[in-house]
Each structure stands twice: as C-alpha cells, then as structure tokens.
Write a protein that holds these residues in place. Sequence first.
Motif, PDB file in Angstrom:
ATOM      1  N   ARG A  62     -24.725  -8.034   9.548  1.00  0.00           N
ATOM      2  CA  ARG A  62     -24.758  -8.873   8.346  1.00  0.00           C
ATOM      3  C   ARG A  62     -24.324  -8.085   7.113  1.00  0.00           C
ATOM      4  O   ARG A  62     -23.559  -8.591   6.269  1.00  0.00           O
ATOM      5  CB  ARG A  62     -26.170  -9.425   8.137  1.00  0.00           C
ATOM      6  CG  ARG A  62     -26.273 -10.411   6.982  1.00  0.00           C
ATOM      7  CD  ARG A  62     -27.719 -10.636   6.578  1.00  0.00           C
ATOM      8  NE  ARG A  62     -28.297  -9.427   6.010  1.00  0.00           N
ATOM      9  CZ  ARG A  62     -28.071  -9.007   4.759  1.00  0.00           C
ATOM     10  NH1 ARG A  62     -27.264  -9.684   3.956  1.00  0.00           N
ATOM     11  NH2 ARG A  62     -28.623  -7.896   4.320  1.00  0.00           N
ATOM     12  N   LYS A  89     -23.403 -16.054  14.036  1.00  0.00           N
ATOM     13  CA  LYS A  89     -23.707 -16.646  12.729  1.00  0.00           C
ATOM     14  C   LYS A  89     -23.680 -15.588  11.622  1.00  0.00           C
ATOM     15  O   LYS A  89     -23.276 -15.868  10.486  1.00  0.00           O
ATOM     16  CB  LYS A  89     -25.073 -17.322  12.779  1.00  0.00           C
ATOM     17  CG  LYS A  89     -25.496 -18.000  11.489  1.00  0.00           C
ATOM     18  CD  LYS A  89     -26.838 -18.670  11.667  1.00  0.00           C
ATOM     19  CE  LYS A  89     -27.316 -19.311  10.363  1.00  0.00           C
ATOM     20  NZ  LYS A  89     -28.650 -19.946  10.511  1.00  0.00           N
ATOM     21  N   THR A 160     -19.661 -15.759   5.578  1.00  0.00           N
ATOM     22  CA  THR A 160     -19.153 -14.855   6.601  1.00  0.00           C
ATOM     23  C   THR A 160     -17.683 -15.162   6.839  1.00  0.00           C
ATOM     24  O   THR A 160     -17.167 -16.195   6.400  1.00  0.00           O
ATOM     25  CB  THR A 160     -19.916 -15.022   7.926  1.00  0.00           C
ATOM     26  OG1 THR A 160     -19.630 -16.324   8.469  1.00  0.00           O
ATOM     27  CG2 THR A 160     -21.416 -14.880   7.719  1.00  0.00           C
ATOM     28  N   GLU A 163     -17.343 -18.453   8.694  1.00  0.00           N
ATOM     29  CA  GLU A 163     -17.636 -19.592   7.831  1.00  0.00           C
ATOM     30  C   GLU A 163     -16.472 -19.869   6.888  1.00  0.00           C
ATOM     31  O   GLU A 163     -16.083 -21.028   6.696  1.00  0.00           O
ATOM     32  CB  GLU A 163     -18.918 -19.332   7.038  1.00  0.00           C
ATOM     33  CG  GLU A 163     -20.175 -19.358   7.886  1.00  0.00           C
ATOM     34  CD  GLU A 163     -21.391 -18.838   7.144  1.00  0.00           C
ATOM     35  OE1 GLU A 163     -22.504 -19.016   7.661  1.00  0.00           O
ATOM     36  OE2 GLU A 163     -21.231 -18.232   6.058  1.00  0.00           O
ATOM     37  N   VAL A 201     -23.918 -24.591  14.465  1.00  0.00           N
ATOM     38  CA  VAL A 201     -24.703 -23.588  13.742  1.00  0.00           C
ATOM     39  C   VAL A 201     -23.969 -23.167  12.470  1.00  0.00           C
ATOM     40  O   VAL A 201     -24.553 -23.075  11.395  1.00  0.00           O
ATOM     41  CB  VAL A 201     -24.961 -22.362  14.643  1.00  0.00           C
ATOM     42  CG1 VAL A 201     -25.685 -21.269  13.860  1.00  0.00           C
ATOM     43  CG2 VAL A 201     -25.758 -22.763  15.873  1.00  0.00           C
ATOM     44  N   HIS A 202     -22.662 -22.912  12.593  1.00  0.00           N
ATOM     45  CA  HIS A 202     -21.881 -22.505  11.428  1.00  0.00           C
ATOM     46  C   HIS A 202     -21.767 -23.636  10.403  1.00  0.00           C
ATOM     47  O   HIS A 202     -21.807 -23.394   9.194  1.00  0.00           O
ATOM     48  CB  HIS A 202     -20.490 -22.059  11.867  1.00  0.00           C
ATOM     49  CG  HIS A 202     -20.475 -20.725  12.541  1.00  0.00           C
ATOM     50  ND1 HIS A 202     -20.792 -20.563  13.867  1.00  0.00           N
ATOM     51  CD2 HIS A 202     -20.208 -19.475  12.058  1.00  0.00           C
ATOM     52  CE1 HIS A 202     -20.696 -19.285  14.183  1.00  0.00           C
ATOM     53  NE2 HIS A 202     -20.353 -18.607  13.108  1.00  0.00           N
ATOM     54  N   SER A 205     -24.997 -23.778   8.515  1.00  0.00           N
ATOM     55  CA  SER A 205     -25.090 -22.658   7.577  1.00  0.00           C
ATOM     56  C   SER A 205     -24.209 -22.895   6.355  1.00  0.00           C
ATOM     57  O   SER A 205     -24.614 -22.631   5.215  1.00  0.00           O
ATOM     58  CB  SER A 205     -24.682 -21.361   8.283  1.00  0.00           C
ATOM     59  OG  SER A 205     -24.698 -20.278   7.381  1.00  0.00           O
ATOM     60  N   ARG A 208     -25.771 -25.445   4.012  1.00  0.00           N
ATOM     61  CA  ARG A 208     -26.907 -24.864   3.278  1.00  0.00           C
ATOM     62  C   ARG A 208     -26.416 -23.969   2.145  1.00  0.00           C
ATOM     63  O   ARG A 208     -26.926 -24.025   1.022  1.00  0.00           O
ATOM     64  CB  ARG A 208     -27.778 -24.056   4.240  1.00  0.00           C
ATOM     65  CG  ARG A 208     -29.052 -23.499   3.573  1.00  0.00           C
ATOM     66  CD  ARG A 208     -29.866 -22.658   4.522  1.00  0.00           C
ATOM     67  NE  ARG A 208     -29.209 -21.382   4.807  1.00  0.00           N
ATOM     68  CZ  ARG A 208     -28.601 -21.080   5.926  1.00  0.00           C
ATOM     69  NH1 ARG A 208     -28.543 -21.964   6.916  1.00  0.00           N
ATOM     70  NH2 ARG A 208     -28.030 -19.900   6.095  1.00  0.00           N
ATOM     71  N   LYS A 209     -25.411 -23.133   2.422  1.00  0.00           N
ATOM     72  CA  LYS A 209     -24.909 -22.208   1.402  1.00  0.00           C
ATOM     73  C   LYS A 209     -24.175 -22.935   0.279  1.00  0.00           C
ATOM     74  O   LYS A 209     -24.315 -22.576  -0.890  1.00  0.00           O
ATOM     75  CB  LYS A 209     -23.993 -21.176   2.045  1.00  0.00           C
ATOM     76  CG  LYS A 209     -24.707 -20.172   2.942  1.00  0.00           C
ATOM     77  CD  LYS A 209     -23.735 -19.163   3.528  1.00  0.00           C
ATOM     78  CE  LYS A 209     -24.431 -18.126   4.381  1.00  0.00           C
ATOM     79  NZ  LYS A 209     -23.491 -17.119   4.934  1.00  0.00           N
TER      80      LYS A 209
END
Length: 227
Positions: A62, A89, A160, A163, A201-202, A205, A208-209
């Motif tokens: 990360r 992720k 990421t 993403e 999942v991506h 994410s 949310r971001k």
Amino acid sequence: MQVLIVEDDHHLAAELDRGLESQGFRSRVVSTGREALSLHAEVEVVLLDIGLPDMDGLEVCRTIRATSNVPIIILSGRVDEFDRVLALKLGADDYVTKPHSLRELAARLEAVTRRARDRREAPIPTSTGTIGADVRELRELRIDVRSRRVTVNEQEVHLTRREFNFLELLAREPGKVFSREMIMIEAWGYRDAGDTRTLGVHAASLRRKLGVPVIETVRGVGFRLAL
C-alpha cells in the motif's frame, strides 16, 4: 530486468536469487519492509512476501503504491481468497502462492513489467466528456491522465494504479457500458479476463474514495460512468 526480492526466509531468498538469475533477471535481496520502501524506486519490479519481520507486506504494498507505479507481485504462502483480493485492492499487480514454479514466476514477472511498459508507451486517446486529450471532466470529477491525478470538487483523491486505470477507461466514453472482461483486458492489461469478481471490490473502493455516484453497475454486464 532488475527485481527487488523482499523475503525474510534467507534460504528461500537465496533460491529465488539464483533461480531468477538463471532466467536472465538481475535481483537485489532484502529481508524487511523498510528496506523495500527505501529501494523500490531503483528496480523495475518488486517481488514481495507478506510475512515480514518489521511490518506487514500488504502495508508495504500500500505504501509503495501510494507514490510509485512500479509493478508489484505478492509472493506468499497465504492461499485465502481474502488475502488475494486485499492485495489486489491495495495495488498489487499479481499474487503468486508458495510453492511456485520458477518458470511461471519468471513469466509473471515479464508480464507485469510488459503491461507497465505498454501503459507508459500507449497513446492517450481523446474522448467525449473531455477538455483535451490529457484531461477528462464530468461534473465535479476531473481526471488528469498525464499526471494520473483525480480530483473531486478540486480535492485530490488518491487511487491505486488499478483504480485509476479502471476509472480512466470508463471516462473515455461516459455513459457507455464496459463489460467486466473489457475492463480486465483494456484497463489492467490481462491477456484474458479470467476471474472478474475482484472488479466489484475495486468499484466499491472507487465509489467510497470518490464520494460521488458516478460509477454505475450494470447487472450481469459491467460498469459505466454516469452522465
């Protein structure tokens, strides 16, 4: 090709070092996460164990991904799906479980570095919903392709690499539905789609971001950027 091997099992690290050398790679070996964080910018790909003595390898992944696009392959004895999904992720490009085939590992190293090189060399396409080839805007969302920066209401959002590539692909043609298979191949450089479940999942994410409802799921098909 220069590989950074991050592995605290000295016997395994030595085997990897010798094996990769026999396949034409050059490698540097470190045994801690802190060493990996200080040296990742000097290599072309990082081969990263999860169980390190000073910090969790996923946290190392990360942290590297927050500032660098260097390809990362997780090499771990953990076979649980949760670990694989979490690693992807957090920005890993691939996940290989131990024990592994040296020839397969070498092929995966070549694949992730090739995809990274192809992305750097690929021309930036123009599209609708943009103010230029390098910048795409949709309402409060702004994507700067050249600098790989995303802002929402002028506030930067840190994504990421996977993403960003996911979002940038959808932004090429807002409103168009991109199939899960197309996203895996076009945005992430897979030769074939394989298991597309991690896309959910991506997508979660990203939503949310970003904090704005711009990514829509089209059930049974894929995703689109809402107009």
